[in-house]
Design a protein around this motif. Structure first.
Motif, PDB file in Angstrom:
ATOM      1  N   MET A   1      -0.542   0.892 -37.301  1.00  0.00           N
ATOM      2  CA  MET A   1       0.798   1.448 -37.379  1.00  0.00           C
ATOM      3  C   MET A   1       1.766   0.426 -37.969  1.00  0.00           C
ATOM      4  SD  MET A   1       1.720   3.577 -33.981  1.00  0.00           S
ATOM      5  CE  MET A   1       2.823   4.891 -34.428  1.00  0.00           C
ATOM      6  N   ALA A   2       1.384  -0.153 -39.053  1.00  0.00           N
ATOM      7  CA  ALA A   2       2.245  -1.148 -39.685  1.00  0.00           C
ATOM      8  C   ALA A   2       3.182  -0.440 -40.655  1.00  0.00           C
ATOM      9  CB  ALA A   2       1.408  -2.203 -40.392  1.00  0.00           C
ATOM     10  N   ASP A   3       4.142   0.268 -40.119  1.00  0.00           N
ATOM     11  CA  ASP A   3       5.088   0.984 -40.950  1.00  0.00           C
ATOM     12  C   ASP A   3       6.427   0.245 -40.993  1.00  0.00           C
ATOM     13  OD1 ASP A   3       5.762   1.395 -38.343  1.00  0.00           O
ATOM     14  OD2 ASP A   3       5.918   3.571 -38.467  1.00  0.00           O
ATOM     15  N   LYS A   4       7.428   0.893 -41.571  1.00  0.00           N
ATOM     16  CA  LYS A   4       8.738   0.265 -41.743  1.00  0.00           C
ATOM     17  C   LYS A   4       9.365  -0.094 -40.394  1.00  0.00           C
ATOM     18  CE  LYS A   4      13.386   1.234 -43.305  1.00  0.00           C
ATOM     19  NZ  LYS A   4      14.328   2.227 -43.773  1.00  0.00           N
ATOM     20  N   VAL A   5       9.324   0.816 -39.444  1.00  0.00           N
ATOM     21  CA  VAL A   5       9.938   0.565 -38.137  1.00  0.00           C
ATOM     22  C   VAL A   5       9.224  -0.580 -37.426  1.00  0.00           C
ATOM     23  CG1 VAL A   5      10.463   1.594 -35.890  1.00  0.00           C
ATOM     24  CG2 VAL A   5      10.758   2.938 -37.959  1.00  0.00           C
ATOM     25  N   ASP A   6       7.916  -0.615 -37.518  1.00  0.00           N
ATOM     26  CA  ASP A   6       7.143  -1.695 -36.909  1.00  0.00           C
ATOM     27  C   ASP A   6       7.540  -3.047 -37.508  1.00  0.00           C
ATOM     28  OD1 ASP A   6       5.099  -2.114 -34.919  1.00  0.00           O
ATOM     29  OD2 ASP A   6       3.821  -2.826 -36.563  1.00  0.00           O
ATOM     30  N   ARG A   7       7.712  -3.086 -38.832  1.00  0.00           N
ATOM     31  CA  ARG A   7       8.120  -4.319 -39.500  1.00  0.00           C
ATOM     32  C   ARG A   7       9.514  -4.744 -39.058  1.00  0.00           C
ATOM     33  NH1 ARG A   7      11.159  -5.466 -43.752  1.00  0.00           N
ATOM     34  NH2 ARG A   7      11.417  -3.295 -44.314  1.00  0.00           N
ATOM     35  N   LEU A   8      10.440  -3.789 -38.925  1.00  0.00           N
ATOM     36  CA  LEU A   8      11.798  -4.110 -38.490  1.00  0.00           C
ATOM     37  C   LEU A   8      11.822  -4.617 -37.050  1.00  0.00           C
ATOM     38  CD1 LEU A   8      13.761  -1.121 -40.066  1.00  0.00           C
ATOM     39  CD2 LEU A   8      13.787  -3.514 -40.788  1.00  0.00           C
ATOM     40  N   ILE A   9      11.017  -4.019 -36.191  1.00  0.00           N
ATOM     41  CA  ILE A   9      10.945  -4.477 -34.802  1.00  0.00           C
ATOM     42  C   ILE A   9      10.384  -5.889 -34.753  1.00  0.00           C
ATOM     43  CG2 ILE A   9       9.847  -4.069 -32.569  1.00  0.00           C
ATOM     44  CD1 ILE A   9      10.013  -1.045 -33.218  1.00  0.00           C
ATOM     45  N   ARG A  10       9.380  -6.157 -35.558  1.00  0.00           N
ATOM     46  CA  ARG A  10       8.813  -7.505 -35.611  1.00  0.00           C
ATOM     47  C   ARG A  10       9.862  -8.518 -36.082  1.00  0.00           C
ATOM     48  NH1 ARG A  10       3.860  -8.266 -34.985  1.00  0.00           N
ATOM     49  NH2 ARG A  10       3.256  -6.222 -35.732  1.00  0.00           N
ATOM     50  N   LEU A  11      10.645  -8.147 -37.102  1.00  0.00           N
ATOM     51  CA  LEU A  11      11.724  -9.029 -37.574  1.00  0.00           C
ATOM     52  C   LEU A  11      12.749  -9.281 -36.471  1.00  0.00           C
ATOM     53  CD1 LEU A  11      12.442  -7.647 -41.168  1.00  0.00           C
ATOM     54  CD2 LEU A  11      11.385  -9.826 -40.565  1.00  0.00           C
ATOM     55  N   TYR A  12      13.049  -8.243 -35.692  1.00  0.00           N
ATOM     56  CA  TYR A  12      14.011  -8.399 -34.595  1.00  0.00           C
ATOM     57  C   TYR A  12      13.500  -9.401 -33.559  1.00  0.00           C
ATOM     58  CZ  TYR A  12      16.931  -7.408 -30.578  1.00  0.00           C
ATOM     59  OH  TYR A  12      17.779  -7.538 -29.511  1.00  0.00           O
ATOM     60  N   PHE A  13      12.246  -9.259 -33.168  1.00  0.00           N
ATOM     61  CA  PHE A  13      11.706 -10.126 -32.124  1.00  0.00           C
ATOM     62  C   PHE A  13      11.426 -11.544 -32.621  1.00  0.00           C
ATOM     63  CE2 PHE A  13      11.033  -6.117 -29.961  1.00  0.00           C
ATOM     64  CZ  PHE A  13      11.403  -6.451 -28.683  1.00  0.00           C
ATOM     65  N   GLN A  14      11.304 -11.716 -33.915  1.00  0.00           N
ATOM     66  CA  GLN A  14      11.135 -13.059 -34.473  1.00  0.00           C
ATOM     67  C   GLN A  14      12.482 -13.671 -34.844  1.00  0.00           C
ATOM     68  OE1 GLN A  14       8.389 -12.286 -37.665  1.00  0.00           O
ATOM     69  NE2 GLN A  14       6.613 -12.373 -36.307  1.00  0.00           N
ATOM     70  N   ASN A  15      13.560 -13.001 -34.439  1.00  0.00           N
ATOM     71  CA  ASN A  15      14.928 -13.469 -34.640  1.00  0.00           C
ATOM     72  C   ASN A  15      15.240 -13.705 -36.125  1.00  0.00           C
ATOM     73  OD1 ASN A  15      17.435 -13.975 -33.581  1.00  0.00           O
ATOM     74  ND2 ASN A  15      17.061 -16.157 -33.349  1.00  0.00           N
ATOM     75  N   MET A  16      14.785 -12.816 -36.977  1.00  0.00           N
ATOM     76  CA  MET A  16      14.997 -12.950 -38.415  1.00  0.00           C
ATOM     77  C   MET A  16      16.239 -12.208 -38.909  1.00  0.00           C
ATOM     78  SD  MET A  16      12.779 -14.976 -39.624  1.00  0.00           S
ATOM     79  CE  MET A  16      12.892 -14.676 -41.369  1.00  0.00           C
ATOM     80  N   PHE A  17      16.752 -11.261 -38.138  1.00  0.00           N
ATOM     81  CA  PHE A  17      17.903 -10.488 -38.600  1.00  0.00           C
ATOM     82  C   PHE A  17      19.129 -11.356 -38.872  1.00  0.00           C
ATOM     83  CE2 PHE A  17      15.748  -6.526 -37.472  1.00  0.00           C
ATOM     84  CZ  PHE A  17      16.187  -5.714 -38.500  1.00  0.00           C
ATOM     85  N   PRO A  18      19.508 -12.294 -37.977  1.00  0.00           N
ATOM     86  CA  PRO A  18      20.672 -13.136 -38.303  1.00  0.00           C
ATOM     87  C   PRO A  18      20.470 -13.937 -39.588  1.00  0.00           C
ATOM     88  CG  PRO A  18      20.132 -13.343 -35.984  1.00  0.00           C
ATOM     89  CD  PRO A  18      19.027 -12.554 -36.626  1.00  0.00           C
ATOM     90  N   LYS A  19      19.262 -14.394 -39.825  1.00  0.00           N
ATOM     91  CA  LYS A  19      18.986 -15.156 -41.041  1.00  0.00           C
ATOM     92  C   LYS A  19      19.082 -14.267 -42.283  1.00  0.00           C
ATOM     93  CE  LYS A  19      16.058 -18.198 -38.406  1.00  0.00           C
ATOM     94  NZ  LYS A  19      14.776 -18.309 -37.805  1.00  0.00           N
ATOM     95  N   LEU A  20      18.539 -13.059 -42.195  1.00  0.00           N
ATOM     96  CA  LEU A  20      18.604 -12.133 -43.320  1.00  0.00           C
ATOM     97  C   LEU A  20      20.042 -11.703 -43.612  1.00  0.00           C
ATOM     98  CD1 LEU A  20      15.501  -9.889 -42.518  1.00  0.00           C
ATOM     99  CD2 LEU A  20      15.727 -11.561 -44.374  1.00  0.00           C
ATOM    100  N   ILE A  21      20.816 -11.494 -42.548  1.00  0.00           N
ATOM    101  CA  ILE A  21      22.216 -11.102 -42.718  1.00  0.00           C
ATOM    102  C   ILE A  21      23.002 -12.231 -43.374  1.00  0.00           C
ATOM    103  CG2 ILE A  21      24.348 -10.600 -41.446  1.00  0.00           C
ATOM    104  CD1 ILE A  21      22.543  -8.971 -39.480  1.00  0.00           C
TER     105      ILE A  21
END
Length: 129
Positions: A1-21
């Motif tokens: 189930m490696a879809d878009k939502v799964d990838r976004l959740i993984r980014l969230y838990f790896q604390n990547m959203f602040p860096k991407l923003i």
């Protein structure tokens, strides 16, 4: 189930959203230096405020707004989940543990852990297009 939502959740838990923003904001802050006045006429009513222009550019950027919205949605769903479900999600997405290990660590069935994850993904995917 490696879809878009799964990838976004993984980014969230790896604390990547602040860096991407922050990266997206930095990209928007770079001035391209192109002149949009290609007609050669005199520019009238020139109101030049670089700070306001940069803020306007950031507010209107779809990619930046999508990142901020996605981080907010995933964070809201995570914070509203039960503590045991939160622990399973952290183990799966941040620590990248196997389902067998997660199930044995939390004294639950492997199917239960997967169902919690699927319920979480279903809730998030309803709000993320």
């Amino acid at each position: 189930m490696a879809d878009k939502v799964d990838r976004l959740i993984r980014l969230y838990f790896q604390n990547m959203f602040p860096k991407l923003i922050n990266l997206k904001k930095a990209e928007l802050a770079v001035h391209t230096g192109t002149d949009e006045n290609v007609g050669g006429g005199k520019l009238e009513n020139n109101y030049n405020n670089p700070v306001e222009g940069a803020m306007s550019k950031a507010e209107m950027n779809k990619d930046l707004n999508d990142l901020i919205r996605q981080e907010y949605i995933i964070g809201s769903f995570y914070r509203s989940a039960r503590p045991d479900i939160q622990e399973v999600l952290v183990d799966k997405y941040r620590k990248q543990m196997s389902w067998v290990r997660i199930a044995s660590d939390h004294n639950i069935d492997e199917k239960t852990a997967r169902r919690w994850r699927d319920d979480f993904k279903r809730g998030v995917s309803a709000w993320i297009p």
